[in-house]
Design an enzyme around this catalytic site. Structure first.
Site, PDB file in Angstrom:
ATOM      1  N   ARG A   1      -6.760 -28.386  28.741  1.00 14.36           N
ATOM      2  CA  ARG A   1      -6.141 -27.073  28.822  1.00 14.36           C
ATOM      3  C   ARG A   1      -7.068 -25.981  29.333  1.00 14.36           C
ATOM      4  NH1 ARG A   1      -2.901 -29.253  26.128  1.00 14.36           N
ATOM      5  NH2 ARG A   1      -4.743 -30.137  25.204  1.00 14.36           N
ATOM      6  N   THR A   2      -8.205 -25.865  28.657  1.00 18.07           N
ATOM      7  CA  THR A   2      -9.057 -24.719  28.965  1.00 18.07           C
ATOM      8  C   THR A   2      -9.529 -24.778  30.410  1.00 18.07           C
ATOM      9  OG1 THR A   2      -9.719 -24.679  26.660  1.00 18.07           O
ATOM     10  CG2 THR A   2     -11.079 -23.435  28.185  1.00 18.07           C
TER      11      THR A   2
ATOM     12  N   LYS B   1     -29.855 -36.777  34.083  1.00 13.19           N
ATOM     13  CA  LYS B   1     -31.219 -37.027  34.575  1.00 13.19           C
ATOM     14  C   LYS B   1     -32.242 -36.270  33.742  1.00 13.19           C
ATOM     15  CE  LYS B   1     -29.732 -37.353  39.416  1.00 13.19           C
ATOM     16  NZ  LYS B   1     -29.816 -36.622  40.693  1.00 13.19           N
TER      17      LYS B   1
ATOM     18  N   ARG C   1     -18.502 -25.169  28.724  1.00 16.59           N
ATOM     19  CA  ARG C   1     -18.229 -25.741  27.401  1.00 16.59           C
ATOM     20  C   ARG C   1     -19.335 -26.734  27.106  1.00 16.59           C
ATOM     21  NH1 ARG C   1     -12.585 -28.264  25.507  1.00 16.59           N
ATOM     22  NH2 ARG C   1     -12.196 -26.041  25.228  1.00 16.59           N
TER      23      ARG C   1
ATOM     24  N   HIS D   1     -15.018 -19.937  20.442  1.00 15.38           N
ATOM     25  CA  HIS D   1     -14.183 -20.244  21.599  1.00 15.38           C
ATOM     26  C   HIS D   1     -13.405 -18.970  21.951  1.00 15.38           C
ATOM     27  CE1 HIS D   1     -11.748 -22.259  24.449  1.00 15.38           C
ATOM     28  NE2 HIS D   1     -11.330 -23.300  23.742  1.00 15.38           N
TER      29      HIS D   1
HETATM   30  C1  NCD Z   1      -9.558 -26.465  21.237  1.00 16.19           C
HETATM   31  C2  NCD Z   1     -11.053 -26.662  21.399  1.00 16.19           C
HETATM   32  O1  NCD Z   1     -11.507 -27.214  22.400  1.00 16.19           O
HETATM   33  O2  NCD Z   1     -11.752 -26.194  20.505  1.00 16.19           O
HETATM   34  N1  NCD Z   1      -8.845 -26.821  22.372  1.00 16.19           N
HETATM   35  C3  NCD Z   1      -8.642 -25.890  23.358  1.00 16.19           C
HETATM   36  O3  NCD Z   1      -9.552 -25.340  23.905  1.00 16.19           O
HETATM   37  N2  NCD Z   1      -7.373 -25.560  23.638  1.00 16.19           N
HETATM   38  C4  NCD Z   1      -9.022 -27.083  20.009  1.00 16.19           C
HETATM   39  C5  NCD Z   1      -9.253 -28.535  19.772  1.00 16.19           C
HETATM   40  O4  NCD Z   1      -9.867 -29.244  20.574  1.00 16.19           O
HETATM   41  O5  NCD Z   1      -8.791 -28.997  18.724  1.00 16.19           O
END
Ligand code: NCD
Length: 306
Positions: free
Chosen positions: A54-55, A83, A104, A132
């Site tokens: 999603r993100t 590496k 991320r 997040h």
């Molecule tokens: C969340 C995350 O990555 O923290 N997902 C997201 O970004 N929509 C929640 C999750 O992974 O449970």
């Protein structure tokens, strides 16, 4: 002015700045041609050292809809991290190609570190079990769209409150709004971290903890369901024991308010039965769409095109 700013923690932007993003996101939502080519020539680097659907897609959709482009990796195995390259070097390199970086990482604090080495803005798309903040923009924007405003609400957080970074960020963000009450619903082993509870305490937010979803249900205006974060557990046995602690189903929905809003950052595993999807109060798929508008507004603002 948000031009050139990084977003590492949910309160990096003031309430007024956050509000201006929501106003912008609403404009984009109501007029798809608004800002359509505003980011032409701008490049977004997406550095994902941890899985995401999603993100990452939401950011990619956002920059492409603004007329910009993106480059990056979704699998650290295909980056020079394997590496032995340091995060600082990877980020310096990406910052020299792109106008902004979304990253991320499984490590808490990674985005903050990256922002110290980057000459372009860094957006934290999740740092381990910590924060997040762009999911929080998504969540707040969804609440605002569906409830009209972000105040006078009882918000229940249910599931893995220990490792759930989306919970930490949203709780911290909600502490800045007026007349918010919070109910934390989790198994004993997955309670909200002390540092988040103390932020709420300092801000004078009323909150309580329970192990029982049914008990909290009738009081809630917003229910934020979360997945038990398997990847952050040290052993499989604990995960298996805790993973189905709470399952939202039609019986539990029946005792919720008529105007309840059910959110989930997704991915969902077992914690919301599929039968709940048909309930008009289930807002998690709409939430994903609102997230794209919120990210479009964020990118346009930090890239300085609005
Ligand atoms: C969340 C995350 O990555 O923290 N997902 C997201 O970004 N929509 C929640 C999750 O992974 O449970």
């Amino acid at each position: 002015m948000l031009k050139g700013r990084s977003l590492i923690e949910p309160d990096n932007f003031s309430l007024e700045e956050t509000e201006s993003l929501f106003t912008l996101a609403e404009k984009i939502e109501s007029d798809e041609s608004y800002l359509r080519d505003s980011c032409r020539g701008k490049l977004l680097a997406t550095l994902f050292f941890e899985p995401s659907t999603r993100t990452r897609l939401s950011f990619e959709a956002a920059i492409l809809r603004l007329g910009g482009s993106c480059l990056g990796f979704a699998d650290p195995g295909s980056s020079s991290a394997v590496k032995g390259e340091s995060l600082a070097d990877t980020v310096r390199m990406a910052a020299s190609y792109a106008d902004a970086i979304v990253m991320r990482s499984p490590k808490e604090g990674a985005a903050l570190l990256a922002s110290r080495y980057s000459l372009v803005p860094v957006l934290n798309a999740g740092d381990g079990g910590h924060h997040h903040p762009t999911q929080t923009l998504t969540d707040l924007f969804t609440i605002r769209r569906l409830r009209g405003e972000i105040k006078n609400l009882t918000v229940g957080f249910c599931g893995d409150l220990k490792f759930g970074r989306t919970v930490h960020s949203l709780a911290k963000a909600l502490a800045r709004y007026t007349n918010i009450r919070v109910i934390f619903i989790s198994p004993e082993e997955l309670v909200i971290p002390e540092y988040i509870a103390s932020i709420l305490q300092r801000q004078g937010i009323e909150f309580s903890e329970t192990r029982n979803l049914e008990e909290a249900m009738p009081e809630l205006d917003v229910l934020y369901m979360t997945r038990v974060q398997k990847e952050r557990f040290f052993n499989e046995e604990d995960y298996i024991r805790l993973k189905d602690s709470f399952v939202l189903n039609t019986e539990k929905m029946a005792i919720g308010k008529d105007n309840l809003v059910v959110l989930h950052p997704l991915p969902r595993v077992n914690e919301i039965a599929v039968e709940v999807d048909a309930d008009p109060r289930a807002a998690y798929f709409k939430q994903a769409r609102y997230g794209m508008y919120a990210r479009m507004a964020l990118l346009a603002a930090i890239l300085g095109v609005v």
